[in-house]
Design a protein around this motif. Structure first.
Motif, PDB file in Angstrom:
ATOM      1  N   GLN A   2      37.476  98.966  40.853  1.00 23.83           N
ATOM      2  CA  GLN A   2      36.660 100.164  40.898  1.00 23.83           C
ATOM      3  C   GLN A   2      35.621 100.142  39.790  1.00 23.83           C
ATOM      4  O   GLN A   2      35.899  99.711  38.685  1.00 23.83           O
ATOM      5  CB  GLN A   2      37.534 101.406  40.732  1.00 23.83           C
ATOM      6  N   LYS A   3      34.430 100.618  40.116  1.00 26.77           N
ATOM      7  CA  LYS A   3      33.368 100.693  39.119  1.00 26.77           C
ATOM      8  C   LYS A   3      33.572 101.935  38.257  1.00 26.77           C
ATOM      9  O   LYS A   3      33.729 103.036  38.758  1.00 26.77           O
ATOM     10  CB  LYS A   3      32.015 100.768  39.816  1.00 26.77           C
ATOM     11  N   GLN A   4      33.588 101.754  36.955  1.00 23.70           N
ATOM     12  CA  GLN A   4      33.718 102.879  36.026  1.00 23.70           C
ATOM     13  C   GLN A   4      32.402 103.649  35.987  1.00 23.70           C
ATOM     14  O   GLN A   4      31.329 103.064  36.024  1.00 23.70           O
ATOM     15  CB  GLN A   4      34.038 102.367  34.617  1.00 23.70           C
ATOM     16  N   PRO A   5      32.479 104.987  35.914  1.00 24.47           N
ATOM     17  CA  PRO A   5      31.259 105.783  35.755  1.00 24.47           C
ATOM     18  C   PRO A   5      30.591 105.472  34.419  1.00 24.47           C
ATOM     19  O   PRO A   5      31.231 104.949  33.509  1.00 24.47           O
ATOM     20  CB  PRO A   5      31.774 107.222  35.769  1.00 24.47           C
ATOM     21  N   ASN A   6      29.304 105.815  34.318  1.00 25.62           N
ATOM     22  CA  ASN A   6      28.611 105.555  33.054  1.00 25.62           C
ATOM     23  C   ASN A   6      29.148 106.468  31.963  1.00 25.62           C
ATOM     24  O   ASN A   6      30.026 107.284  32.184  1.00 25.62           O
ATOM     25  CB  ASN A   6      27.092 105.664  33.233  1.00 25.62           C
ATOM     26  N   SER A   7      28.606 106.358  30.774  1.00 30.84           N
ATOM     27  CA  SER A   7      29.164 107.045  29.618  1.00 30.84           C
ATOM     28  C   SER A   7      28.692 108.494  29.461  1.00 30.84           C
ATOM     29  O   SER A   7      29.072 109.157  28.512  1.00 30.84           O
ATOM     30  CB  SER A   7      28.836 106.269  28.348  1.00 30.84           C
ATOM     31  N   ILE A   8      27.879 109.004  30.382  1.00 30.15           N
ATOM     32  CA  ILE A   8      27.447 110.395  30.293  1.00 30.15           C
ATOM     33  C   ILE A   8      28.619 111.311  30.647  1.00 30.15           C
ATOM     34  O   ILE A   8      29.306 111.096  31.629  1.00 30.15           O
ATOM     35  CB  ILE A   8      26.271 110.666  31.243  1.00 30.15           C
ATOM     36  N   ILE A   9      28.843 112.334  29.829  1.00 22.14           N
ATOM     37  CA  ILE A   9      29.890 113.324  30.089  1.00 22.14           C
ATOM     38  C   ILE A   9      29.234 114.701  30.055  1.00 22.14           C
ATOM     39  O   ILE A   9      28.563 115.050  29.092  1.00 22.14           O
ATOM     40  CB  ILE A   9      31.023 113.242  29.055  1.00 22.14           C
ATOM     41  N   ILE A  10      29.427 115.464  31.109  1.00 18.08           N
ATOM     42  CA  ILE A  10      28.802 116.783  31.236  1.00 18.08           C
ATOM     43  C   ILE A  10      29.869 117.860  31.199  1.00 18.08           C
ATOM     44  O   ILE A  10      30.916 117.732  31.841  1.00 18.08           O
ATOM     45  CB  ILE A  10      27.985 116.863  32.532  1.00 18.08           C
ATOM     46  N   HIS A  11      29.603 118.920  30.448  1.00 19.50           N
ATOM     47  CA  HIS A  11      30.509 120.072  30.396  1.00 19.50           C
ATOM     48  C   HIS A  11      30.019 121.105  31.404  1.00 19.50           C
ATOM     49  O   HIS A  11      28.874 121.535  31.358  1.00 19.50           O
ATOM     50  CB  HIS A  11      30.542 120.685  28.999  1.00 19.50           C
ATOM     51  N   GLU A  12      30.894 121.491  32.338  1.00 17.92           N
ATOM     52  CA  GLU A  12      30.564 122.499  33.345  1.00 17.92           C
ATOM     53  C   GLU A  12      31.419 123.731  33.071  1.00 17.92           C
ATOM     54  O   GLU A  12      32.623 123.698  33.260  1.00 17.92           O
ATOM     55  CB  GLU A  12      30.843 121.976  34.742  1.00 17.92           C
ATOM     56  N   GLU A  13      30.804 124.816  32.624  1.00 19.67           N
ATOM     57  CA  GLU A  13      31.563 126.028  32.300  1.00 19.67           C
ATOM     58  C   GLU A  13      31.319 127.079  33.377  1.00 19.67           C
ATOM     59  O   GLU A  13      30.225 127.216  33.893  1.00 19.67           O
ATOM     60  CB  GLU A  13      31.148 126.588  30.943  1.00 19.67           C
ATOM     61  N   ARG A  14      32.377 127.793  33.718  1.00 20.46           N
ATOM     62  CA  ARG A  14      32.285 128.861  34.713  1.00 20.46           C
ATOM     63  C   ARG A  14      32.985 130.093  34.163  1.00 20.46           C
ATOM     64  O   ARG A  14      34.048 129.996  33.570  1.00 20.46           O
ATOM     65  CB  ARG A  14      32.938 128.421  36.012  1.00 20.46           C
ATOM     66  N   ARG A  15      32.378 131.253  34.375  1.00 20.79           N
ATOM     67  CA  ARG A  15      32.998 132.518  33.964  1.00 20.79           C
ATOM     68  C   ARG A  15      33.579 133.198  35.194  1.00 20.79           C
ATOM     69  O   ARG A  15      32.946 133.245  36.237  1.00 20.79           O
ATOM     70  CB  ARG A  15      31.974 133.411  33.283  1.00 20.79           C
ATOM     71  N   PHE A  16      34.779 133.714  35.048  1.00 22.07           N
ATOM     72  CA  PHE A  16      35.482 134.339  36.155  1.00 22.07           C
ATOM     73  C   PHE A  16      35.645 135.835  35.918  1.00 22.07           C
ATOM     74  O   PHE A  16      35.724 136.289  34.784  1.00 22.07           O
ATOM     75  CB  PHE A  16      36.872 133.711  36.324  1.00 22.07           C
ATOM     76  N   GLU A  17      35.742 136.578  37.004  1.00 15.13           N
ATOM     77  CA  GLU A  17      36.035 138.005  36.923  1.00 15.13           C
ATOM     78  C   GLU A  17      37.496 138.167  36.500  1.00 15.13           C
ATOM     79  O   GLU A  17      38.365 137.448  36.987  1.00 15.13           O
ATOM     80  CB  GLU A  17      35.820 138.675  38.278  1.00 15.13           C
TER      81      GLU A  17
END
Length: 83
Positions: A2-17
């Motif tokens: 399997q090909k490893q993803p590149n080194s970029i890491i993104i933070h995805e934040e979500r606010r919930f009710e």
């Protein structure tokens, strides 16, 4: 192999009710790209079900295969991507 993803890491934040802390995406069925482009993490629990086919999850530094009928559980803060 399997090909490893590149080194970029993104933070995805979500606010919930507070009275309904669940998010259902517009696209319930998701088919990841053949080549993952970046890893990401978020502040919420992610639950997935593979309804057909197979693939791998890159979670932190580990690789986990999955297939039809498998359920995935990604904890808040785990760096991951599916392929």
């Amino acid at each position: 192999m399997q090909k490893q993803p590149n080194s970029i890491i993104i933070h995805e934040e979500r606010r919930f009710e507070a009275d309904y802390p669940v998010h259902l995406p517009r696209r319930i069925y998701y088919s990841p790209d053949a080549s993952p482009s970046y890893m990401h993490y978020h502040n919420y629990l992610e639950l997935g079900l593979c309804v057909r086919g197979s693939g791998v999850f890159f979670i932190d530094s580990e690789i986990y295969p999955f297939g039809e009928g498998d359920i995935s559980l990604i904890f808040p803060g785990e760096i991951h991507i599916a392929q």
